[in-house]
Scaffold this motif. Sequence first.
Motif, short mmCIF file in Angstrom:
data_model
loop_
_atom_site.label_atom_id
_atom_site.label_comp_id
_atom_site.label_asym_id
_atom_site.label_seq_id
_atom_site.Cartn_x
_atom_site.Cartn_y
_atom_site.Cartn_z
N UNK A 167 0.86 -0.87 0.07
CA UNK A 167 -0.23 0.03 0.10
C UNK A 167 0.88 1.09 0.26
N UNK A 168 0.32 2.24 -0.82
CA UNK A 168 1.31 4.14 -1.08
C UNK A 168 -0.03 4.45 0.03
N UNK A 169 0.23 5.86 -0.05
CA UNK A 169 -0.34 6.65 0.75
C UNK A 169 0.62 8.21 0.14
N UNK A 170 0.49 8.51 -0.62
CA UNK A 170 0.39 10.21 -1.30
C UNK A 170 0.11 11.43 -0.42
N UNK A 171 1.71 12.36 -0.14
CA UNK A 171 0.51 13.07 1.15
C UNK A 171 0.59 14.26 0.44
N UNK A 172 0.32 14.99 0.52
CA UNK A 172 0.38 16.76 0.49
C UNK A 172 -0.04 18.10 0.97
N UNK A 173 0.02 19.43 0.88
CA UNK A 173 -0.81 20.29 1.40
C UNK A 173 0.05 20.67 2.70
N UNK A 174 1.86 19.76 3.41
CA UNK A 174 2.11 20.42 4.41
C UNK A 174 3.26 20.01 4.00
N UNK A 175 4.55 19.92 5.26
CA UNK A 175 5.94 19.19 5.03
C UNK A 175 5.99 18.42 5.60
N UNK A 176 5.38 16.92 4.78
CA UNK A 176 5.19 15.77 5.04
C UNK A 176 6.21 14.91 6.35
N UNK A 177 7.54 15.93 6.27
CA UNK A 177 8.59 15.24 6.90
C UNK A 177 8.57 15.44 7.73
N UNK A 178 7.79 16.60 9.14
CA UNK A 178 7.47 16.35 10.32
C UNK A 178 6.08 16.09 10.83
#
Length: 123
Positions: A19-30
């Motif tokens: 499974x994959x989950x792609x994030x957007x909209x903020x600093x994902x690394x935090x």
Amino acid sequence: VQLQASGGGLVQAGGSLRLSCAASGRTFSSDSMGWFRQAPGKEREFVAAITWSVGMTYYSDSVKGRFTISRDNAKNTVYLQMNSLKPEDTAVYYCAAHSGNYYTPYVGGYEYWGQGTQVTVSS
């Protein structure tokens, strides 16, 4: 943050899925990330989590040794590698994020949720 989960499907018992989950909209690394699942008629339950700074991983007892959570901060993506799948793993899988650098297995501890992806394991 917006989370988009993908990679679910139908697989035979003993098989694998990622499974994959792609994030957007903020600093994902935090963000610390988690995977949860919900089977029909049951409550949503914790599967795995990974913190944002050191990348510590945590698993529920039911998936430990079979599932692996990982993240690629450059791609803003978190993964759940699922091996040796069992029929009881059948559920809708959700990714989630929270802004703290700590582990939590609680649904209420996560601020952001993806839409879910169906995993069906046939016997």
